[in-house]
Design an enzyme around this catalytic site. Structure first.
Site, mmCIF file in Angstrom:
data_model
loop_
_atom_site.group_PDB
_atom_site.id
_atom_site.type_symbol
_atom_site.label_atom_id
_atom_site.label_comp_id
_atom_site.label_asym_id
_atom_site.label_seq_id
_atom_site.Cartn_x
_atom_site.Cartn_y
_atom_site.Cartn_z
ATOM 1 N N SER A 1 -63.380 1.419 -59.415
ATOM 2 C CA SER A 1 -63.004 0.196 -58.694
ATOM 3 C C SER A 1 -64.273 -0.368 -58.080
ATOM 4 C CB SER A 1 -62.010 0.505 -57.582
ATOM 5 O OG SER A 1 -60.911 1.180 -58.113
ATOM 6 N N SER B 1 -52.319 -4.462 -50.938
ATOM 7 C CA SER B 1 -52.527 -3.174 -51.611
ATOM 8 C C SER B 1 -53.664 -3.300 -52.618
ATOM 9 C CB SER B 1 -51.264 -2.771 -52.358
ATOM 10 O OG SER B 1 -51.073 -3.638 -53.469
ATOM 11 N N LYS B 2 -54.093 -2.167 -53.097
ATOM 12 C CA LYS B 2 -55.159 -2.154 -54.092
ATOM 13 C C LYS B 2 -54.692 -2.892 -55.342
ATOM 14 C CE LYS B 2 -58.039 0.916 -56.829
ATOM 15 N NZ LYS B 2 -57.716 0.186 -58.031
ATOM 16 N N ARG B 3 -53.397 -2.725 -55.646
ATOM 17 C CA ARG B 3 -52.868 -3.375 -56.838
ATOM 18 C C ARG B 3 -52.987 -4.914 -56.739
ATOM 19 N NH1 ARG B 3 -47.349 -2.874 -58.463
ATOM 20 N NH2 ARG B 3 -47.075 -1.495 -56.677
ATOM 21 N N ASP C 1 -56.596 -5.861 -57.258
ATOM 22 C CA ASP C 1 -56.970 -5.756 -58.677
ATOM 23 C C ASP C 1 -56.441 -6.956 -59.449
ATOM 24 O OD1 ASP C 1 -58.168 -3.384 -58.191
ATOM 25 O OD2 ASP C 1 -56.591 -2.111 -59.058
#
Ligand code: GLU
Length: 510
Positions: free
Chosen positions: A289, A264-266, A269
């Site tokens: 982002s 996921s993007k999380r 990050d």
């Protein structure tokens, strides 16, 4: 064989995730390999999730990645429009066809009705509390109401949806080119909404109608759509389009680096790597982002890496240009299992692609950083720097980041080298060496090397013993590229001034 026509059908709901680029890539490879057509269709029927700017971003991302669109949004073509929100009338017509054929029905249930149904089914011990074969006859719809009641509700403008009437007692077979045959009992599928109360089709209706009308031969998409495939097959049958149905290929999931769950993007990050192709600014929160592009990844490296996320050529070869991928790609060699996303492998690809560039090309990358820093540098010098730095860089900006010392004398020195290597031997050699270098008209790597060797020989000190101290005085660091070449590039005056500064600043340890 039918003409290969494939589509990438993203929803403009935000930045384009690399999983999306991979889907686009596999479609593109199949299209190119078969002289087929690569189509871009924008699936924007879910107005609630629409994000302004996302469509332009998708188009830009594909262009950056080198995935060329032959037909579709932004290009045009025989089946336009390619933006689903502009095709409402088409979906209405096809929904009507299903209604007329008894394959769909009007449903007038309210939120409360739906909730009550779920509670009822739960209380009765039914696992699957869905609007479907077992529950539809207890609901408020055109299957249970009289024609007069339905006409009345439609006439007074009562809110309604159109639902698919899933056929009873059928085994629905999906043939997936990656997973083989998947058979599902029709009772497992719910009566999905095809047309929403706002008059927009749902993804399922729009997707199937468009794939049919646009003569799509292969649907290549993420595994998250596999559960929808039986419904889609059932829709094709109800429309009478079974013979024109595309072939399906559902791509394996992209997993977190540790293999535990979907990437996921999380996660990205948290682990400090990009997930979007280009910088993406969330229009709601303003959050930026960083993209692969802006982080210094070369599109050809990312493409090569993504090709291997789920597919492999069956040989040890790892480096493939787009043209080579087009030659060797095959759906049969796509795996079923989810693939771990490994950012280190992406970086490895970036290194390989940077190293393969000529020093002249690389010098342009360095020049870009130097321009931003307002540092002037001759082309010849930039080429020399790139030649000795190319094995050490991962990103184009590393030429500058790791090579600042070519332009700025060090102001601080690596303490561990100072304490271990900056001794009286080193000081003696460097002060004599500096005086010798000062007398030279110009320095070449060979000349500084022989000068240094004659100094160490005359003082009876091994050259190897003082090399780190010399590097320290020139660059401030413990390690770096070829030291003699570094001195050639920096030039004799600067070499002397740096050594003299270090001699004046640093205290020898013993
Ligand atoms: N609009 C869907 C998505 O964004 C496309 C799924 C499909 O390719 O059928 O993933």
């Amino acid at each position: 064989m039918r003409d290969v026509r494939v589509r990438f059908a993203p929803s403009p709901t935000g930045g384009l995730h690399i999983g999306g680029i991979r889907t686009a890539l596999y479609n593109y490879l199949l299209a190119r390999q078969n002289n087929g057509t690569m189509i871009l269709r924008i699936e924007d029927t879910d107005q609630g999730r629409f994000v302004p700017g996302a469509e332009e971003y998708i188009i830009e991302s594909l262009a950056w990645a080198g995935i060329k669109i032959d037909e579709g949004q932004g290009v045009g073509g025989p089946y336009s429009p390619y933006r689903q929100s502009e095709r409402k009338e088409i979906y209405k017509k096809y929904a009507q066809q299903l209604l007329d054929g008894g394959f769909a029905y009007y449903a007038f249930d309210t939120e409360q009705d739906l909730e009550a149904m779920r509670d009822r089914l739960k209380a009765a011990g039914v696992d699957n509390q869905q609007y479907g074969i077992t529950s539809r006859m207890q609901m408020s719809n055109s299957l249970t109401l009289s024609k007069a009641e339905v006409d009345h509700l439609l006439n007074v403008g009562a809110p309604y949806v159109i639902r698919f009437k899933v056929p009873e007692n059928q085994q629905i077979k999906v043939i997936d080119l990656i997973r083989g045959e998947v058979v599902v009992e029709s009772s497992q599928i719910d009566d999905k909404v095809l047309m929403k109360s706002d008059g927009m089709p749902t993804y399922h209706l729009a997707n199937v109608v468009d794939d049919y009308l646009m003569k799509i031969s292969h649907v290549i998409r993420g595994e998250e759509w596999l559960p929808s495939a039986p419904l889609h097959v059932s829709l094709y049958k109800s429309f009478g389009w079974h013979n024109e149905m595309p072939q399906f290929a559902h791509l394996p999931l992209l997993l977190k680096p540790d293999g535990n769950g979907k990437l996921s993007k999380r996660d990205a990050d948290k682990m400090g790597f990009p997930i979007f192709s280009l910088n993406w600014t969330d229009p709601k929160t303003g959050e930026v982002s960083k993209g692969f592009k802006e982080s210094g990844y070369l599109p050809e490296a990312l493409i090569n890496f993504l090709a291997f996320l789920g597919w492999n050529p069956g040989t040890p070869q790892e480096i493939f240009s787009m043209e080579e991928l087009i030659d060797v790609f095959s759906i049969e060699r796509i795996g079923k299992a989810g693939t771990k996303f490994d950012i280190h492998k992406t970086q490895w690809y970036n290194q390989q692609y940077l190293r393969a560039k000529s020093e002249e090309e690389l010098s342009l990358l360095l020049m870009r950083s130097l321009d931003a820093e307002q540092i002037s540098c001759s082309k010849e010098k930039a080429i020399k720097i790139c030649a000795i730095m190319k094995e050490r860089v991962t990103f184009p900006h590393d030429f500058w980041e790791l090579g600042k010392f070519f332009f700025h004398a060090p102001v601080s020195f690596d303490e561990s080298v100072v304490s271990k290597k900056w001794n009286t031997d080193a000081v003696n050699v460097l002060s004599t060496f500096s005086k010798e270098v000062e007398t030279l008209d110009e320095v070449t790597a060979d000349l500084v090397k022989s000068t240094l060797e004659s100094v160490t020989a005359s003082l009876g000190i091994g050259t190897g013993k003082i090399l780190q101290a010399l590097r320290l005085s020139i660059t401030g660091n413990a390690s770096g590229p070829d030291l003699m070449m570094t001195m050639e590039i920096i030039g004799n005056k600067e070499v002397c001034s740096r050594i003299n500064y270090a001699l004046a600043t640093l205290k020898p340890s013993a």
